[in-house]
Design an enzyme around this catalytic site. Structure first.
Site, PDB file in Angstrom:
ATOM      1  N   ARG A   1      -0.846  -8.740 -21.175  1.00 18.91           N
ATOM      2  CA  ARG A   1      -1.618  -8.359 -22.364  1.00 18.91           C
ATOM      3  C   ARG A   1      -0.852  -7.431 -23.292  1.00 18.91           C
ATOM      4  O   ARG A   1      -1.219  -7.262 -24.444  1.00 18.91           O
ATOM      5  CB  ARG A   1      -2.977  -7.762 -21.978  1.00 18.91           C
ATOM      6  CG  ARG A   1      -2.915  -6.442 -21.276  1.00 18.91           C
ATOM      7  CD  ARG A   1      -4.306  -5.913 -20.955  1.00 18.91           C
ATOM      8  NE  ARG A   1      -5.022  -5.431 -22.127  1.00 18.91           N
ATOM      9  CZ  ARG A   1      -4.774  -4.277 -22.761  1.00 18.91           C
ATOM     10  NH1 ARG A   1      -3.807  -3.494 -22.334  1.00 18.91           N
ATOM     11  NH2 ARG A   1      -5.467  -3.915 -23.812  1.00 18.91           N
TER      12      ARG A   1
ATOM     13  N   GLU B   1      -0.056  -7.258   8.754  1.00 14.32           N
ATOM     14  CA  GLU B   1      -0.027  -5.790   8.869  1.00 14.32           C
ATOM     15  C   GLU B   1       1.108  -5.192   8.054  1.00 14.32           C
ATOM     16  O   GLU B   1       1.291  -3.986   8.050  1.00 14.32           O
ATOM     17  CB  GLU B   1       0.061  -5.387  10.336  1.00 14.32           C
ATOM     18  CG  GLU B   1      -1.298  -5.390  11.023  1.00 14.32           C
ATOM     19  CD  GLU B   1      -2.005  -6.735  10.934  1.00 14.32           C
ATOM     20  OE1 GLU B   1      -3.084  -6.811  10.300  1.00 14.32           O
ATOM     21  OE2 GLU B   1      -1.467  -7.724  11.469  1.00 14.32           O
TER      22      GLU B   1
ATOM     23  N   ASP C   1      -2.954   0.503 -27.468  1.00 11.48           N
ATOM     24  CA  ASP C   1      -2.608   1.905 -27.217  1.00 11.48           C
ATOM     25  C   ASP C   1      -3.847   2.747 -26.965  1.00 11.48           C
ATOM     26  O   ASP C   1      -3.756   3.956 -26.858  1.00 11.48           O
ATOM     27  CB  ASP C   1      -1.841   2.513 -28.392  1.00 11.48           C
ATOM     28  CG  ASP C   1      -1.477   1.512 -29.440  1.00 11.48           C
ATOM     29  OD1 ASP C   1      -0.287   1.260 -29.591  1.00 11.48           O
ATOM     30  OD2 ASP C   1      -2.402   0.984 -30.085  1.00 11.48           O
TER      31      ASP C   1
ATOM     32  N   PRO D   1       0.828  -1.217   0.000  1.00 13.81           N
ATOM     33  CA  PRO D   1       0.000   0.000   0.000  1.00 13.81           C
ATOM     34  C   PRO D   1       0.859   1.263   0.000  1.00 13.81           C
ATOM     35  O   PRO D   1       0.366   2.340  -0.330  1.00 13.81           O
ATOM     36  CB  PRO D   1      -0.802  -0.095   1.303  1.00 13.81           C
ATOM     37  CG  PRO D   1      -0.645  -1.498   1.769  1.00 13.81           C
ATOM     38  CD  PRO D   1       0.612  -2.036   1.199  1.00 13.81           C
TER      39      PRO D   1
HETATM   40  C1  JBZ Z   1      -1.885  -3.332  -1.902  1.00 12.11           C
HETATM   41  C2  JBZ Z   1       0.136  -6.539   3.901  1.00 12.11           C
HETATM   42  O1  JBZ Z   1       0.010  -6.875   2.597  1.00 12.11           O
HETATM   43  C3  JBZ Z   1      -0.669  -6.017   1.781  1.00 12.11           C
HETATM   44  C4  JBZ Z   1      -1.810  -5.376   2.244  1.00 12.11           C
HETATM   45  C5  JBZ Z   1      -2.489  -4.494   1.420  1.00 12.11           C
HETATM   46  C6  JBZ Z   1      -2.028  -4.260   0.134  1.00 12.11           C
HETATM   47  C7  JBZ Z   1      -0.897  -4.924  -0.302  1.00 12.11           C
HETATM   48  C8  JBZ Z   1      -0.207  -5.823   0.507  1.00 12.11           C
HETATM   49  S1  JBZ Z   1      -0.553  -4.390  -1.918  1.00 12.11           S
HETATM   50  N1  JBZ Z   1      -2.559  -3.385  -0.793  1.00 12.11           N
HETATM   51  C9  JBZ Z   1      -2.179  -2.459  -3.048  1.00 12.11           C
HETATM   52  O2  JBZ Z   1      -1.700  -2.723  -4.130  1.00 12.11           O
HETATM   53  O3  JBZ Z   1      -2.898  -1.483  -2.826  1.00 12.11           O
END
Ligand code: JBZ
Length: 242
Positions: free
Chosen positions: A154, A116, A169, A89
């Site tokens: 793809r 987490e 494209d 994230p």
């Molecule tokens: C992602 C803890 O592992 C995670 C949790 C949420 C998450 C990802 C990995 S990758 N969200 C995203 O691409 O937004």
């Protein structure tokens, strides 16, 4: 192109890559996807892959050792020629531009986080990039990894047929797509727009361009800043603002 995926949930990848265009690309030998169970790279008796966070707080954090060890074992001498990516994230947003850049790689290794999060030394000292697929909360990096494989595959030569190849494209103009219709021309009182039934190619092209502009204006005005617009496009958009 070869993808290696490191995950605590390898079974999650069984379905999505078998059916679908990615599955066809794998069968055709255009892409190789190898899924590795991170637990196999833990060294203790219980094959531990997570632990409590330093500093306290709830939840668990993925340990660095199994991840470093897996990357080293899986890649060996290929490490320098492989793009190593942590799905996180905290990553940069995946864009079509980044998908094209990744499609130029020979090899990509995707690390899926869980719980987490992942010990930050992975992000700081092991991977080349951290990527996120969007601003919503997920439970792990597995689905984001599938998204990366799909978006990149793809784009590879030979994966889409001729019809699809032309569409590759289509995001390039930077607008949303125009609406699509197929038969029947009238369905439950809803009809297909007249220009599409006219047989007049210039008229159809103009209608499609304007619909793409209108939809983008209404739904994703943020995209208009970067879009490739002609003077005629801009004039049409000015008309929509009133
Ligand atoms: C992602 C803890 O592992 C995670 C949790 C949420 C998450 C990802 C990995 S990758 N969200 C995203 O691409 O937004």
């Amino acid at each position: 192109m070869r993808f290696d995926i490191l995950t605590l949930f390898p079974e999650m990848f069984e379905g999505p890559f078998r059916k679908s265009i990615v599955g066809k690309a794998i069968e055709a030998g255009l892409v190789t996807v190898v899924v590795h169970n991170l637990r196999d790279y833990a060294t203790d008796k219980h094959r531990t892959t997570d632990d409590a966070p330093y500093g306290g707080g709830g939840g668990m954090v993925m340990k660095p050792e199994p991840i470093f060890r897996a990357v080293e074992r899986v890649l060996g001498e290929e490490r320098p020629s492989t793009r190593v990516i942590l799905l996180s994230p905290q990553g940069h947003l995946l864009t079509q531009e980044l998908a094209w850049e990744l499609a130029a790689q020979n090899r990509i290794l995707l690390i899926c986080g869980r719980y987490e999060g992942v010990d930050d030394r992975v992000g700081q000292h092991l991977v080349d990039d951290e990527i996120s697929i969007g601003d919503y909360v997920l439970t792990g990096g597995e689905i984001p990894a599938m998204v990366v494989v799909d978006a990149v595959t793809r784009l590879l030569p030979g994966v889409l047929g001729d019809a699809g190849a032309a569409m590759k494209d289509s995001h390039a103009g930077g607008l949303l797509e125009h609406p699509q219709y197929t038969r029947p021309a009238a369905f439950r009182g809803y009809s297909v727009p007249d220009p599409l039934l006219s047989g007049n190619h210039a008229k159809i092209a103009r209608w499609r361009r304007r619909e793409a502009l209108r939809r983008t204006f209404e739904r994703r005005p943020d995209l208009l800043k970067k879009a490739d617009l002609t003077e005629e496009d801009k004039e049409y958009l000015r008309g929509l603002e009133e």
